[in-house]
Scaffold this motif. Structure first.
Motif, short mmCIF file in Angstrom:
data_model
loop_
_atom_site.label_atom_id
_atom_site.label_comp_id
_atom_site.label_asym_id
_atom_site.label_seq_id
_atom_site.Cartn_x
_atom_site.Cartn_y
_atom_site.Cartn_z
N LEU A 1 0.84 -1.20 0.00
CA LEU A 1 0.00 0.00 0.00
C LEU A 1 0.87 1.25 0.00
N ALA A 2 1.94 1.26 0.79
CA ALA A 2 2.84 2.40 0.80
C ALA A 2 3.44 2.63 -0.59
N THR A 3 3.77 1.54 -1.27
CA THR A 3 4.35 1.64 -2.61
C THR A 3 3.32 2.15 -3.61
N ALA A 4 2.11 1.62 -3.56
CA ALA A 4 1.06 2.06 -4.48
C ALA A 4 0.81 3.55 -4.32
N ARG A 5 0.75 4.02 -3.10
CA ARG A 5 0.52 5.44 -2.85
C ARG A 5 1.70 6.28 -3.33
N ARG A 6 2.92 5.77 -3.14
CA ARG A 6 4.11 6.52 -3.57
C ARG A 6 4.15 6.63 -5.09
N LEU A 7 3.83 5.57 -5.79
CA LEU A 7 3.83 5.62 -7.25
C LEU A 7 2.74 6.56 -7.76
N ALA A 8 1.59 6.55 -7.10
CA ALA A 8 0.51 7.46 -7.50
C ALA A 8 0.92 8.91 -7.28
N THR A 9 1.63 9.17 -6.17
CA THR A 9 2.11 10.53 -5.90
C THR A 9 3.08 10.99 -6.98
N ALA A 10 3.83 10.05 -7.54
CA ALA A 10 4.79 10.38 -8.60
C ALA A 10 4.11 10.55 -9.96
N GLY A 11 2.79 10.34 -10.01
CA GLY A 11 2.06 10.59 -11.25
C GLY A 11 1.59 9.37 -11.98
N ALA A 12 1.91 8.17 -11.49
CA ALA A 12 1.52 6.94 -12.19
C ALA A 12 0.06 6.59 -11.89
N GLY A 13 -0.59 5.95 -12.86
CA GLY A 13 -1.84 5.28 -12.58
C GLY A 13 -1.50 3.94 -11.94
N VAL A 14 -2.19 3.57 -10.88
CA VAL A 14 -1.79 2.39 -10.11
C VAL A 14 -2.98 1.47 -9.87
N ALA A 15 -2.80 0.20 -10.22
CA ALA A 15 -3.77 -0.85 -9.91
C ALA A 15 -3.20 -1.72 -8.80
N VAL A 16 -3.98 -1.88 -7.76
CA VAL A 16 -3.60 -2.73 -6.63
C VAL A 16 -4.24 -4.10 -6.82
N LEU A 17 -3.41 -5.13 -6.94
CA LEU A 17 -3.89 -6.51 -7.10
C LEU A 17 -3.76 -7.20 -5.75
N ASP A 18 -4.89 -7.62 -5.19
CA ASP A 18 -4.87 -8.16 -3.84
C ASP A 18 -6.02 -9.14 -3.67
N VAL A 19 -5.87 -10.11 -2.77
CA VAL A 19 -6.96 -11.05 -2.51
C VAL A 19 -8.14 -10.35 -1.86
N ASP A 20 -7.89 -9.21 -1.23
CA ASP A 20 -8.97 -8.45 -0.59
C ASP A 20 -8.77 -6.96 -0.89
N PRO A 21 -9.20 -6.50 -2.07
CA PRO A 21 -8.96 -5.11 -2.46
C PRO A 21 -10.06 -4.15 -2.05
N ASP A 22 -11.02 -4.61 -1.24
CA ASP A 22 -12.20 -3.80 -0.95
C ASP A 22 -11.86 -2.48 -0.27
N GLY A 23 -10.78 -2.44 0.49
CA GLY A 23 -10.43 -1.21 1.20
C GLY A 23 -9.60 -0.23 0.39
N VAL A 24 -9.29 -0.59 -0.84
CA VAL A 24 -8.46 0.27 -1.69
C VAL A 24 -9.30 1.45 -2.18
N THR A 25 -8.77 2.65 -2.04
CA THR A 25 -9.52 3.86 -2.39
C THR A 25 -8.81 4.65 -3.48
N ALA A 26 -9.55 5.53 -4.13
CA ALA A 26 -9.01 6.39 -5.18
C ALA A 26 -7.85 7.24 -4.62
N PRO A 27 -6.85 7.50 -5.43
CA PRO A 27 -6.80 7.26 -6.88
C PRO A 27 -6.37 5.86 -7.29
N LEU A 28 -6.17 4.97 -6.32
CA LEU A 28 -5.76 3.61 -6.63
C LEU A 28 -6.95 2.81 -7.15
N HIS A 29 -6.68 1.83 -8.00
CA HIS A 29 -7.71 0.94 -8.53
C HIS A 29 -7.54 -0.44 -7.92
#
Length: 248
Positions: free
Chosen positions: A20-48
């Motif tokens: 999660l820390a990595t996904a947020r860091r990449l998004a901060t750097a301008g990337a579009g980010v998809a989080v692949l997880d067995v339980d992604p329900d808590g993932v919020t925008a801008p992450l997918h």
């Protein structure tokens, strides 16, 4: 900060901890980010958030394809999903050995293989695997986990060699003990959680646990075009544990 504007990244195991820390860091750097997880329900925008079980090839293929469609391609793969294991070689049966190796090692291969078609279309393709200090230092009561992470280290170098002609860079980070929810749960189960935490802190020369954000910064560097000449390498984020022998 926007060094990855227009790039697309997938992060496995990205719903908590280092992922999660990595996904947020990449998004901060301008990337579009998809989080692949067995339980992604808590993932919020801008992450997918996209449901994915790295132990199941069909699940991986569907999830990677969905991420590529959602993001318009894939430039960055962060293979972070993994599980822990405690004990010596006496303490885990064959089924547990198979399960841990399947998730921690073969899972990375599944995700990487599914993403290769998309990475080959990228102008800055890269894969970053999350390894561990356990791959390079003998830690007590971590035989199975260490074996899996040693395999990740070897896999990283082999993948880097295989895909250098494709222009795909492959590197890994080797964190020390990171202050994540998973480590917190391990400490909670200890007979003396405070003493166990103190021992883990003392094991790292800087005298504290590594933060998930510090590991995320290392991953972000390796994933960025700024590291364009770096492949087949290992970046320790371990408070000096790998190379220092400090006298107190």
């Amino acid at each position: 900060m926007n060094t990855m504007t227009g790039m697309a990244a997938i992060v496995t195991g990205g719903a908590s901890g280092i992922g999660l820390a990595t996904a947020r860091r990449l998004a901060t750097a301008g990337a579009g980010v998809a989080v692949l997880d067995v339980d992604p329900d808590g993932v919020t925008a801008p992450l997918h958030g996209i449901k994915c079980d790295v132990a199941n090839r069909e699940s991986v293929q569907v999830a990677v394809a969905t991420a590529a469609e959602t993001l318009g391609g894939i430039d960055i793969v962060v293979n972070n999903a993994g599980i822990g294991a405690a004990g010596s070689v006496e303490d885990n049966d064959d089924a547990e050995w198979a399960r841990v190796l399947d998730i921690n090692v073969t899972g990375m291969a599944r995700v990487s293989a599914a993403a290769l078609t998309h990475l080959r279309r990228s102008t800055h393709p890269t894969i970053v695997n999350v390894c561990s200090i356990a791959a390079t230092a003998g830690l007590p009561q971590r035989a199975l986990y260490s074996a899996s992470k040693g395999a990740v280290l070897a896999l990283t170098r082999a993948m880097a060699a295989d895909h250098v002609d494709d222009g795909i860079r492959v590197n890994c980070v080797t964190p020390g003990t990171v202050d994540t929810p998973w480590v917190g749960r391990l400490l909670d189960r200890a007979d003396d959680p405070a003493a166990e935490r103190a021992a883990l802190q003392a094991r790292q020369p800087m005298g504290r646990l590594v933060s998930a954000d510090e590991v995320a910064e290392a991953i972000a560097y390796l994933a960025s075009p700024a590291a364009g000449s770096t492949t087949g390498t290992t970046l320790p984020v371990d408070g000096g544990m790998h190379g220092l022998r400090v006298r107190r």
